[in-house]
Design a protein around this motif. Sequence first.
Motif, PDB file in Angstrom:
ATOM      1  N   LEU A  80      33.451 -11.085   7.589  1.00 51.20           N
ATOM      2  CA  LEU A  80      31.793 -10.845   6.965  1.00 51.20           C
ATOM      3  C   LEU A  80      31.106 -12.084   6.881  1.00 51.20           C
ATOM      4  O   LEU A  80      29.938 -11.756   6.261  1.00 51.20           O
ATOM      5  CB  LEU A  80      31.959  -9.948   5.748  1.00 51.20           C
ATOM      6  N   ASP A  81      31.291 -12.925   7.239  1.00 51.54           N
ATOM      7  CA  ASP A  81      30.534 -14.463   7.107  1.00 51.54           C
ATOM      8  C   ASP A  81      29.109 -14.260   7.736  1.00 51.54           C
ATOM      9  O   ASP A  81      28.248 -14.499   7.008  1.00 51.54           O
ATOM     10  CB  ASP A  81      31.368 -15.659   7.657  1.00 51.54           C
ATOM     11  N   GLU A  82      29.226 -13.844   9.018  1.00 58.33           N
ATOM     12  CA  GLU A  82      27.864 -13.774   9.474  1.00 58.33           C
ATOM     13  C   GLU A  82      26.977 -12.468   8.880  1.00 58.33           C
ATOM     14  O   GLU A  82      25.688 -12.714   8.693  1.00 58.33           O
ATOM     15  CB  GLU A  82      28.212 -13.516  10.866  1.00 58.33           C
ATOM     16  N   LEU A  83      27.500 -11.519   8.827  1.00 59.90           N
ATOM     17  CA  LEU A  83      26.634 -10.341   8.150  1.00 59.90           C
ATOM     18  C   LEU A  83      26.116 -10.733   6.675  1.00 59.90           C
ATOM     19  O   LEU A  83      24.883 -10.734   6.750  1.00 59.90           O
ATOM     20  CB  LEU A  83      27.649  -9.273   7.927  1.00 59.90           C
ATOM     21  N   THR A  84      26.696 -11.484   5.988  1.00 65.44           N
ATOM     22  CA  THR A  84      26.537 -11.756   4.482  1.00 65.44           C
ATOM     23  C   THR A  84      25.311 -12.935   4.616  1.00 65.44           C
ATOM     24  O   THR A  84      24.459 -12.896   3.961  1.00 65.44           O
ATOM     25  CB  THR A  84      27.410 -12.147   3.544  1.00 65.44           C
ATOM     26  N   SER A  85      25.495 -13.978   5.668  1.00 63.03           N
ATOM     27  CA  SER A  85      24.755 -14.884   5.707  1.00 63.03           C
ATOM     28  C   SER A  85      23.222 -14.371   6.146  1.00 63.03           C
ATOM     29  O   SER A  85      22.173 -14.829   5.576  1.00 63.03           O
ATOM     30  CB  SER A  85      25.147 -15.819   6.803  1.00 63.03           C
ATOM     31  N   PHE A  92      18.306 -10.313   0.652  1.00 60.75           N
ATOM     32  CA  PHE A  92      19.192  -9.326  -0.163  1.00 60.75           C
ATOM     33  C   PHE A  92      20.375  -9.984  -1.027  1.00 60.75           C
ATOM     34  O   PHE A  92      20.808 -11.003  -0.795  1.00 60.75           O
ATOM     35  CB  PHE A  92      20.080  -8.536   0.778  1.00 60.75           C
ATOM     36  N   GLN A  93      20.517  -9.401  -2.036  1.00 57.11           N
ATOM     37  CA  GLN A  93      21.506  -9.726  -2.917  1.00 57.11           C
ATOM     38  C   GLN A  93      22.869  -9.083  -2.244  1.00 57.11           C
ATOM     39  O   GLN A  93      22.759  -7.969  -1.721  1.00 57.11           O
ATOM     40  CB  GLN A  93      21.553  -9.209  -4.412  1.00 57.11           C
ATOM     41  N   THR A  94      24.028  -9.695  -2.106  1.00 52.16           N
ATOM     42  CA  THR A  94      25.181  -9.159  -1.242  1.00 52.16           C
ATOM     43  C   THR A  94      26.202  -8.813  -2.594  1.00 52.16           C
ATOM     44  O   THR A  94      26.825  -9.541  -3.029  1.00 52.16           O
ATOM     45  CB  THR A  94      25.756 -10.167  -0.152  1.00 52.16           C
ATOM     46  N   SER A 105      36.169 -12.842   2.980  1.00 50.50           N
ATOM     47  CA  SER A 105      35.412 -13.481   3.991  1.00 50.50           C
ATOM     48  C   SER A 105      33.985 -13.177   3.360  1.00 50.50           C
ATOM     49  O   SER A 105      33.830 -12.167   2.672  1.00 50.50           O
ATOM     50  CB  SER A 105      35.592 -13.064   5.271  1.00 50.50           C
ATOM     51  N   GLY A 106      32.952 -13.863   3.837  1.00 55.85           N
ATOM     52  CA  GLY A 106      31.607 -13.360   3.195  1.00 55.85           C
ATOM     53  C   GLY A 106      31.193 -14.296   2.262  1.00 55.85           C
ATOM     54  O   GLY A 106      31.870 -14.975   1.569  1.00 55.85           O
ATOM     55  N   SER A 107      29.939 -14.341   1.810  1.00 56.72           N
ATOM     56  CA  SER A 107      29.430 -14.930   0.835  1.00 56.72           C
ATOM     57  C   SER A 107      28.875 -13.820  -0.133  1.00 56.72           C
ATOM     58  O   SER A 107      27.829 -13.241   0.240  1.00 56.72           O
ATOM     59  CB  SER A 107      27.978 -15.772   1.176  1.00 56.72           C
ATOM     60  N   TRP A 108      29.197 -13.624  -1.343  1.00 54.86           N
ATOM     61  CA  TRP A 108      29.057 -12.514  -2.418  1.00 54.86           C
ATOM     62  C   TRP A 108      28.274 -12.896  -3.719  1.00 54.86           C
ATOM     63  O   TRP A 108      28.733 -13.914  -4.343  1.00 54.86           O
ATOM     64  CB  TRP A 108      30.324 -11.696  -2.510  1.00 54.86           C
TER      65      TRP A 108
END
Length: 197
Positions: A80-85, A92-94, A105-108
């Motif tokens: 989810l890295d690309e989606l959250t970026s 958006f707040q994620t 994965s991802g930035s939350w």
Amino acid sequence: MEAFYTIQGEGYHQGKAAYFIRLGGCDVGCVWCDVKDSWDAQRHPMKSVDTIVAQAEKESSPNGKKLAVVTGGEPLLYNLDELTSHLRSAGFQTNLETSGSSPISGSWDWICLSPKKFKAPLPEVINLADELKVVVFNKSDFDWAEKFAVLVPRNCKLFLQPEWERSQEMTPMIIEYIKQNPKWEFSLQLHKYINVP
């Protein structure tokens, strides 16, 4: 699987406007899952990150803070890295809703961990939880909840939520449990009462 702008119905962010991004695919398979259509990822057409984020921008209010909730199924089956970026770049707040059973994965900005007995969460996800939300299906789920309450970070918010079909039976038990154990809070599936997705 689907995306929609609504009111967050559960947990710490209950009552806030939120854009939900529900990803298809789940390898946990809770018997009481209320979105079993999400389990089979093949039933849902793939969409590009750009398409998902453009739709989120178009459908969310341009006023104030924008909140995106990525849920499933089990969203951590994907990187989810690309989606959250892209969501963060769009303002958006994620927030993540996960069983924690797959690698993070991802930035939350916020991680809601809802552990399931069918497939336990990974320590790396437990350690990052901002919110622990345990669905109470029967009395033994209180012990299950306490098992994870000692593992999450000290400032993690703790919620007990009755399983929807058993809420009449479980709600009184949860209320009494919280009165005896006030570190816990009650999570009600508000969206089901006010008839929003």
